[in-house]
Design a protein around this motif. Sequence first.
Motif, PDB file in Angstrom:
ATOM      1  N   LYS A 116      56.186  39.909 -12.392  1.00 54.49           N
ATOM      2  CA  LYS A 116      56.520  40.010 -13.811  1.00 54.49           C
ATOM      3  C   LYS A 116      55.556  39.127 -14.594  1.00 54.49           C
ATOM      4  N   HIS A 117      54.668  39.766 -15.341  1.00 54.82           N
ATOM      5  CA  HIS A 117      53.657  39.031 -16.098  1.00 54.82           C
ATOM      6  C   HIS A 117      54.183  38.784 -17.506  1.00 54.82           C
ATOM      7  N   HIS A 118      54.666  37.582 -17.739  1.00 51.67           N
ATOM      8  CA  HIS A 118      55.222  37.212 -19.051  1.00 51.67           C
ATOM      9  C   HIS A 118      54.288  36.179 -19.693  1.00 51.67           C
ATOM     10  N   ARG A 119      53.127  36.628 -20.043  1.00 50.73           N
ATOM     11  CA  ARG A 119      52.080  35.763 -20.585  1.00 50.73           C
ATOM     12  C   ARG A 119      52.521  35.086 -21.884  1.00 50.73           C
ATOM     13  N   GLY A 120      52.539  33.741 -21.849  1.00 50.40           N
ATOM     14  CA  GLY A 120      52.861  32.967 -23.040  1.00 50.40           C
ATOM     15  C   GLY A 120      54.302  33.045 -23.487  1.00 50.40           C
ATOM     16  N   GLN A 121      55.195  33.581 -22.647  1.00 52.85           N
ATOM     17  CA  GLN A 121      56.594  33.736 -23.035  1.00 52.85           C
ATOM     18  C   GLN A 121      57.465  32.698 -22.335  1.00 52.85           C
ATOM     19  N   ASN A 122      58.655  32.500 -22.886  1.00 54.12           N
ATOM     20  CA  ASN A 122      59.626  31.571 -22.307  1.00 54.12           C
ATOM     21  C   ASN A 122      60.598  32.339 -21.419  1.00 54.12           C
ATOM     22  N   VAL A 123      60.703  31.906 -20.187  1.00 53.50           N
ATOM     23  CA  VAL A 123      61.573  32.574 -19.214  1.00 53.50           C
ATOM     24  C   VAL A 123      62.723  31.646 -18.851  1.00 53.50           C
ATOM     25  N   TRP A 124      63.930  32.167 -18.956  1.00 52.13           N
ATOM     26  CA  TRP A 124      65.141  31.407 -18.625  1.00 52.13           C
ATOM     27  C   TRP A 124      65.832  32.103 -17.458  1.00 52.13           C
ATOM     28  N   VAL A 125      66.120  31.333 -16.412  1.00 57.61           N
ATOM     29  CA  VAL A 125      66.699  31.903 -15.197  1.00 57.61           C
ATOM     30  C   VAL A 125      68.097  31.349 -14.985  1.00 57.61           C
ATOM     31  N   GLY A 126      69.066  32.254 -14.890  1.00 55.85           N
ATOM     32  CA  GLY A 126      70.434  31.884 -14.565  1.00 55.85           C
ATOM     33  C   GLY A 126      70.866  32.546 -13.276  1.00 55.85           C
ATOM     34  N   ALA A 127      72.082  32.293 -12.850  1.00 54.49           N
ATOM     35  CA  ALA A 127      72.569  32.836 -11.579  1.00 54.49           C
ATOM     36  C   ALA A 127      72.655  34.353 -11.597  1.00 54.49           C
ATOM     37  N   LYS A 128      72.930  34.940 -12.771  1.00 58.52           N
ATOM     38  CA  LYS A 128      73.153  36.386 -12.832  1.00 58.52           C
ATOM     39  C   LYS A 128      72.242  37.115 -13.814  1.00 58.52           C
ATOM     40  N   ARG A 129      71.347  36.391 -14.470  1.00 55.76           N
ATOM     41  CA  ARG A 129      70.471  37.079 -15.421  1.00 55.76           C
ATOM     42  C   ARG A 129      69.214  36.257 -15.673  1.00 55.76           C
ATOM     43  N   ILE A 130      68.189  36.966 -16.122  1.00 63.80           N
ATOM     44  CA  ILE A 130      66.943  36.344 -16.537  1.00 63.80           C
ATOM     45  C   ILE A 130      66.665  36.774 -17.970  1.00 63.80           C
ATOM     46  N   LEU A 131      66.383  35.805 -18.804  1.00 60.76           N
ATOM     47  CA  LEU A 131      66.061  36.078 -20.202  1.00 60.76           C
ATOM     48  C   LEU A 131      64.581  35.789 -20.432  1.00 60.76           C
ATOM     49  N   VAL A 132      63.954  36.645 -21.227  1.00 64.51           N
ATOM     50  CA  VAL A 132      62.562  36.435 -21.620  1.00 64.51           C
ATOM     51  C   VAL A 132      62.528  36.359 -23.137  1.00 64.51           C
ATOM     52  N   ASN A 133      62.163  35.198 -23.648  1.00 69.98           N
ATOM     53  CA  ASN A 133      62.217  34.939 -25.090  1.00 69.98           C
ATOM     54  C   ASN A 133      63.598  35.288 -25.662  1.00 69.98           C
ATOM     55  N   GLY A 134      64.620  34.958 -24.876  1.00 69.83           N
ATOM     56  CA  GLY A 134      65.996  35.171 -25.313  1.00 69.83           C
ATOM     57  C   GLY A 134      66.537  36.561 -25.075  1.00 69.83           C
ATOM     58  N   GLN A 135      65.705  37.480 -24.589  1.00 68.87           N
ATOM     59  CA  GLN A 135      66.147  38.858 -24.371  1.00 68.87           C
ATOM     60  C   GLN A 135      66.524  39.081 -22.908  1.00 68.87           C
ATOM     61  N   ARG A 136      67.681  39.717 -22.701  1.00 66.85           N
ATOM     62  CA  ARG A 136      68.144  39.995 -21.339  1.00 66.85           C
ATOM     63  C   ARG A 136      67.231  41.012 -20.659  1.00 66.85           C
ATOM     64  N   THR A 137      66.988  40.837 -19.380  1.00 69.59           N
ATOM     65  CA  THR A 137      66.165  41.763 -18.602  1.00 69.59           C
ATOM     66  C   THR A 137      66.957  42.315 -17.418  1.00 69.59           C
ATOM     67  N   ASP A 138      66.380  43.310 -16.768  1.00 66.52           N
ATOM     68  CA  ASP A 138      66.968  43.871 -15.546  1.00 66.52           C
ATOM     69  C   ASP A 138      66.222  43.382 -14.302  1.00 66.52           C
ATOM     70  N   HIS A 139      65.503  42.298 -14.417  1.00 63.96           N
ATOM     71  CA  HIS A 139      64.661  41.832 -13.316  1.00 63.96           C
ATOM     72  C   HIS A 139      65.448  41.611 -12.025  1.00 63.96           C
ATOM     73  N   LEU A 140      66.586  40.938 -12.114  1.00 62.62           N
ATOM     74  CA  LEU A 140      67.357  40.635 -10.902  1.00 62.62           C
ATOM     75  C   LEU A 140      67.886  41.909 -10.256  1.00 62.62           C
ATOM     76  N   ARG A 141      68.452  42.779 -11.055  1.00 65.02           N
ATOM     77  CA  ARG A 141      69.002  44.028 -10.510  1.00 65.02           C
ATOM     78  C   ARG A 141      67.913  44.853  -9.828  1.00 65.02           C
ATOM     79  N   ASN A 142      66.763  44.982 -10.485  1.00 65.61           N
ATOM     80  CA  ASN A 142      65.677  45.789  -9.926  1.00 65.61           C
ATOM     81  C   ASN A 142      65.128  45.180  -8.637  1.00 65.61           C
ATOM     82  N   ALA A 143      65.005  43.862  -8.613  1.00 59.10           N
ATOM     83  CA  ALA A 143      64.487  43.196  -7.417  1.00 59.10           C
ATOM     84  C   ALA A 143      65.432  43.392  -6.226  1.00 59.10           C
TER      85      ALA A 143
END
Length: 279
Positions: A116-143
């Motif tokens: 996941k190339h998140h150039r210059g963005q803020n990534v937040w990782v929690g137990a059940k979700r990953i946020l990129v610049n505050g936006q929810r992603t499907d990264h965990l589910r897809n992985a």
Amino acid sequence: MHPLINADPKASVDRPRIAQSLGHRRPATSVIAECLRVQAAVPPNTAAQRFFGVSPLGREAEPWYVGALGELEVARRLEGLGPGWYVLHSVPIGAGSSDLDHVVIGPAGVFTVNTKHHRGQNVWVGAKRILVNGQRTDHLRNAKYEASRTSKLLSVAARMLVDVTPIIAVVGSRRMTIRERPYDVVVLREFELVAWLQQQPITLTTEQVQRIAALATQPASWKRMPEADAVDHAAFDRLRRDIATAQRRRTGWTVAIVLTAPFAFITAWSVTVGALLVR
């Protein structure tokens, strides 16, 4: 040499003979193909645009371009794993058009690596979700889905249970905050990847690693034949060079403006003051 390629038939027996169909597949092949397809609709820059450093990259091609750079960077990092590890890139899987960014096989087990190339963005990782610049992603589910799918296919091919650990490799983030690590997906920055893999406990014998690696290079193991690798990687390299050249020219123009602005201001001020004194 790519860790999956055994070009010398007299090479050490500790490496399996690898079918060329997937063992020689280059990183980011699928993403590069889509980037070039979309970019083909973008008119070439004019001489004036090239002079002023306008990027030749089309807006719709940019996400594919950025994604390709991320996969290439992770592939470069994975080259540091050393002997006993095998890596596949851009592995076509199933009946659709999806693929796996990277499959890593070694003493510590089998891993799918989703870049996941998140150039210059803020990534937040929690137990059940990953946020990129505050936006929810499907990264965990897809992985998790990719790893589960890979485990089922390789287990059938190997006729043994092949556990697969999903990894998300975050490339280029400005900041990554780990609030709580997911229990079923490993989330790492790209520069942490190789060290983390090498530090994991041994779970497979040398023979098991070799057997799984050999099977993993066979398209039949993934229930899909790869398309002919007719991707023009040289064209993508040229695009990268053109983008870098445009960036350097923009930087040069910016520096020139910054350096000349004070002199332009002083000149204008002097002319104005001179005109007032004449009056």
